[in-house]
Scaffold this motif. Structure first.
Motif, mmCIF file in Angstrom:
data_model
loop_
_atom_site.group_PDB
_atom_site.id
_atom_site.type_symbol
_atom_site.label_atom_id
_atom_site.label_comp_id
_atom_site.label_asym_id
_atom_site.label_seq_id
_atom_site.Cartn_x
_atom_site.Cartn_y
_atom_site.Cartn_z
ATOM 1 N N PRO A 79 -9.136 12.891 -1.679
ATOM 2 C CA PRO A 79 -9.213 12.659 -0.229
ATOM 3 C C PRO A 79 -9.113 13.955 0.564
ATOM 4 O O PRO A 79 -9.766 14.114 1.594
ATOM 5 C CB PRO A 79 -8.013 11.745 0.048
ATOM 6 C CG PRO A 79 -7.693 11.112 -1.254
ATOM 7 C CD PRO A 79 -8.016 12.139 -2.288
ATOM 8 N N ALA A 129 -3.276 4.517 5.042
ATOM 9 C CA ALA A 129 -4.388 3.945 4.278
ATOM 10 C C ALA A 129 -5.660 3.895 5.113
ATOM 11 O O ALA A 129 -6.761 4.146 4.611
ATOM 12 C CB ALA A 129 -4.019 2.544 3.783
ATOM 13 N N GLY A 130 -5.524 3.578 6.402
ATOM 14 C CA GLY A 130 -6.685 3.545 7.291
ATOM 15 C C GLY A 130 -7.331 4.907 7.425
ATOM 16 O O GLY A 130 -8.564 5.031 7.437
ATOM 17 N N ALA A 133 -9.107 5.680 4.073
ATOM 18 C CA ALA A 133 -10.327 4.876 3.960
ATOM 19 C C ALA A 133 -11.423 5.441 4.862
ATOM 20 O O ALA A 133 -12.597 5.486 4.483
ATOM 21 C CB ALA A 133 -10.028 3.425 4.331
ATOM 22 N N PHE A 137 -14.876 6.696 3.369
ATOM 23 C CA PHE A 137 -15.964 5.776 3.700
ATOM 24 C C PHE A 137 -17.277 6.520 3.930
ATOM 25 O O PHE A 137 -18.351 6.039 3.569
ATOM 26 C CB PHE A 137 -15.591 4.974 4.945
ATOM 27 C CG PHE A 137 -16.579 3.894 5.299
ATOM 28 C CD1 PHE A 137 -16.759 2.795 4.475
ATOM 29 C CD2 PHE A 137 -17.344 3.988 6.453
ATOM 30 C CE1 PHE A 137 -17.667 1.802 4.798
ATOM 31 C CE2 PHE A 137 -18.257 3.004 6.787
ATOM 32 C CZ PHE A 137 -18.417 1.905 5.966
ATOM 33 N N ILE A 335 -11.941 3.609 -1.967
ATOM 34 C CA ILE A 335 -12.257 3.074 -0.636
ATOM 35 C C ILE A 335 -11.746 1.645 -0.503
ATOM 36 O O ILE A 335 -11.081 1.292 0.474
ATOM 37 C CB ILE A 335 -13.776 3.125 -0.372
ATOM 38 C CG1 ILE A 335 -14.255 4.581 -0.287
ATOM 39 C CG2 ILE A 335 -14.128 2.400 0.930
ATOM 40 C CD1 ILE A 335 -15.761 4.726 -0.274
ATOM 41 N N SER A 336 -12.049 0.827 -1.499
ATOM 42 C CA SER A 336 -11.646 -0.580 -1.431
ATOM 43 C C SER A 336 -10.124 -0.721 -1.464
ATOM 44 O O SER A 336 -9.548 -1.531 -0.720
ATOM 45 C CB SER A 336 -12.280 -1.372 -2.583
ATOM 46 O OG SER A 336 -11.895 -0.830 -3.838
ATOM 47 N N ASN A 337 -9.449 0.088 -2.287
ATOM 48 C CA ASN A 337 -7.986 0.014 -2.363
ATOM 49 C C ASN A 337 -7.334 0.380 -1.035
ATOM 50 O O ASN A 337 -6.356 -0.251 -0.608
ATOM 51 C CB ASN A 337 -7.470 0.943 -3.467
ATOM 52 C CG ASN A 337 -7.786 0.428 -4.857
ATOM 53 O OD1 ASN A 337 -8.027 -0.761 -5.047
ATOM 54 N ND2 ASN A 337 -7.814 1.318 -5.824
ATOM 55 N N ASN A 338 -7.884 1.397 -0.370
ATOM 56 C CA ASN A 338 -7.298 1.817 0.906
ATOM 57 C C ASN A 338 -7.613 0.844 2.030
ATOM 58 O O ASN A 338 -6.793 0.645 2.929
ATOM 59 C CB ASN A 338 -7.781 3.224 1.258
ATOM 60 C CG ASN A 338 -7.014 4.298 0.520
ATOM 61 O OD1 ASN A 338 -5.859 4.569 0.815
ATOM 62 N ND2 ASN A 338 -7.645 4.892 -0.474
ATOM 63 N N ILE A 339 -8.790 0.237 2.005
ATOM 64 C CA ILE A 339 -9.100 -0.788 3.014
ATOM 65 C C ILE A 339 -8.173 -1.985 2.843
ATOM 66 O O ILE A 339 -7.640 -2.528 3.821
ATOM 67 C CB ILE A 339 -10.579 -1.218 2.917
ATOM 68 C CG1 ILE A 339 -11.487 -0.080 3.402
ATOM 69 C CG2 ILE A 339 -10.835 -2.475 3.746
ATOM 70 C CD1 ILE A 339 -12.965 -0.372 3.270
ATOM 71 N N ALA A 342 -4.833 -1.069 4.107
ATOM 72 C CA ALA A 342 -4.823 -0.951 5.570
ATOM 73 C C ALA A 342 -4.638 -2.301 6.247
ATOM 74 O O ALA A 342 -4.004 -2.391 7.309
ATOM 75 C CB ALA A 342 -6.119 -0.297 6.052
ATOM 76 N N PHE A 356 -8.848 3.682 10.967
ATOM 77 C CA PHE A 356 -10.020 3.742 10.086
ATOM 78 C C PHE A 356 -11.289 4.065 10.872
ATOM 79 O O PHE A 356 -12.067 4.960 10.500
ATOM 80 C CB PHE A 356 -10.166 2.409 9.355
ATOM 81 C CG PHE A 356 -11.501 2.219 8.687
ATOM 82 C CD1 PHE A 356 -11.828 2.927 7.544
ATOM 83 C CD2 PHE A 356 -12.441 1.332 9.206
ATOM 84 C CE1 PHE A 356 -13.058 2.760 6.923
ATOM 85 C CE2 PHE A 356 -13.667 1.155 8.604
ATOM 86 C CZ PHE A 356 -13.978 1.878 7.457
#
Length: 403
Positions: A79, A129-130, A133, A137, A335-339, A342, A356
């Motif tokens: 990240p 997390a947002g 992501a 993204f 990406i999916s884990n952080n969304i 969030a 986000f």
């Protein structure tokens, strides 16, 4: 020590360490090449970057695994690397190195004082997390935008990713890398004739400190390193039964980061995804002997660092679309884990989504990047909305009583 190590050595642990390194070079490294393209740096400088991040992971991983007798898997921050792409060329490489050092010193202070857990709790998990992501993204989008320019290569790699993810999920990124290279040579006439074994030569970079670099890169880098790498990385280790303290791990990785920053290496952190490979039963049935996987991981990073020039030559011989698709697909899981993180908590949800959106927008204001503003705007939104969210259940309860 060597006698104990030879007795504890196993092929499974060595293989686990090798796979962890190979996955890092297959996916997250592609983000580094996108950052290099954004900064328009030379091949020699890029080689120094790869040498530095590899050596940082090698030295810290081997030292900590031997010292703590646990599989401590370290790497660079994906990240954080993704953050670079959004900031170059607005900030210079020298400013980035200055920001690396500031971030490493701040994280070092956190490690020495033992305030890691308390500091992580200051910022709501949904906000952190947002932001992560939002940063990642943009890379996911680039993978699909590549279909416009190189449809055959992009669609071929996407199809391969889906097949490998379904049939061989553990080796998906490695197989995707190999498939992408074959497709690039076959469909895009990429030439690998210039790829040869060559030792890397580090390039010293004079750091430059600026407020812009500190606020746009250093502080967001501290945040993503603590919440996105150290926190889940330590959680994975503890879930596997290794209750090592965060203090020595954060301290060692930060000290290594300060040195490697001078050669272009971004912050060294505890790995999260690849750590699971080396801390589980697949590495060794006996948890006390899995530390060998951490040592092996460091040794393979050491080899990768020595031949960083070969790795750079390979990636630069391939089309830019190859790097974009590989990086984007490699980050789908993150990406999916952080969304999901969030939106997990109702109280943080709306502020996290605002974070986000602000971060993913790529906005820049007063010379500060979208990651900084995403956290500022998100925390502001949380401060305004959190009280009303607490009062909402009381209103509903009273309304229900009147009816």
């Amino acid at each position: 020590m060597f006698r104990t190590l030879s007795k504890d050595w196993s092929l499974s642990a060595t293989t686990a360490g090798f796979l962890a390194v190979l996955i890092s070079y297959s996916g997250p490294l592609a983000i580094f090449f996108q950052a290099a393209q954004s900064a328009d740096i030379s091949t020699a400088m890029m080689t120094s970057w790869v040498w530095a991040i590899s050596m940082g992971a090698a030295v810290s991983g081997i030292l900590l695994s031997v010292w703590l007798k646990a599989p401590v898997i370290t790497a660079w921050s994906p990240p954080g690397t993704a953050l670079l792409v959004t900031l170059f060329p607005e900030i210079s490489v020298n400013e980035a190195v200055g920001a690396y050092i500031v971030a490493a010193v701040v994280i070092l202070v956190v490690g020495i004082t033992g305030s890691f857990d308390r500091l992580v709790q200051v910022i709501p998990k949904g906000i952190a997390a947002g932001m992560m992501a939002g940063i990642l993204f943009q890379f996911g989008l680039e993978a699909f935008l590549a279909i416009e320019t190189t449809p055959a290569l992009a669609i071929g790699m996407l199809s391969a990713y889906l097949v490998f993810k379904r049939l061989l999920p553990r080796y998906c990124l490695i197989l995707l890398l190999l498939t992408g290279v074959v497709l690039a040579v076959w469909l895009e006439d990429a030439s690998l004739a210039g790829v040869q074994w060559q030792l890397a030569t580090p390039v010293f970079i004079v750091p430059e400190w600026t407020w812009s670099g500190t606020l746009s890169l250093a502080l967001p880098l501290v945040l993503v390193s603590l919440t996105g790498q150290f926190l889940p990385g330590m959680a994975i280790m503890r879930a596997a039964g290794y209750h090592t303290q965060a203090k020595p791990i954060i301290t060692v990785t930060s000290l290594v980061s300060v040195v490697m920053a001078l050669f272009g290496g971004i912050t060294t952190v505890v790995a999260a995804i690849t750590a699971a490979i080396c801390t589980g039963k697949d590495a060794h049935e006996d948890p006390d002997k899995r530390y060998v996987a951490g040592i092996a991981n460091g040794v393979f990073y050491l080899v990768g660092g020595l031949f960083a020039g070969t790795i750079v030559t390979l990636f630069t011989s391939l089309p830019a679309a190859f790097v974009a698709v590989l990086a984007g697909l490699a980050l789908i899981g993150a990406i999916s884990n952080n969304i999901l993180a969030a939106v997990a908590e109702v109280e943080h949800r709306e502020a996290a989504i605002i974070t986000f959106m602000a971060t993913a927008s790529g906005m820049s204001l007063f010379g500060l990047g979208s990651a900084f503003w995403g956290v500022v705007i998100g925390c502001g939104a949380y401060a305004v909305l959190s009280d009303s969210s607490r009062k909402a259940p009381l209103v509903e309860k009273r309304a229900g009583g009147r009816s």
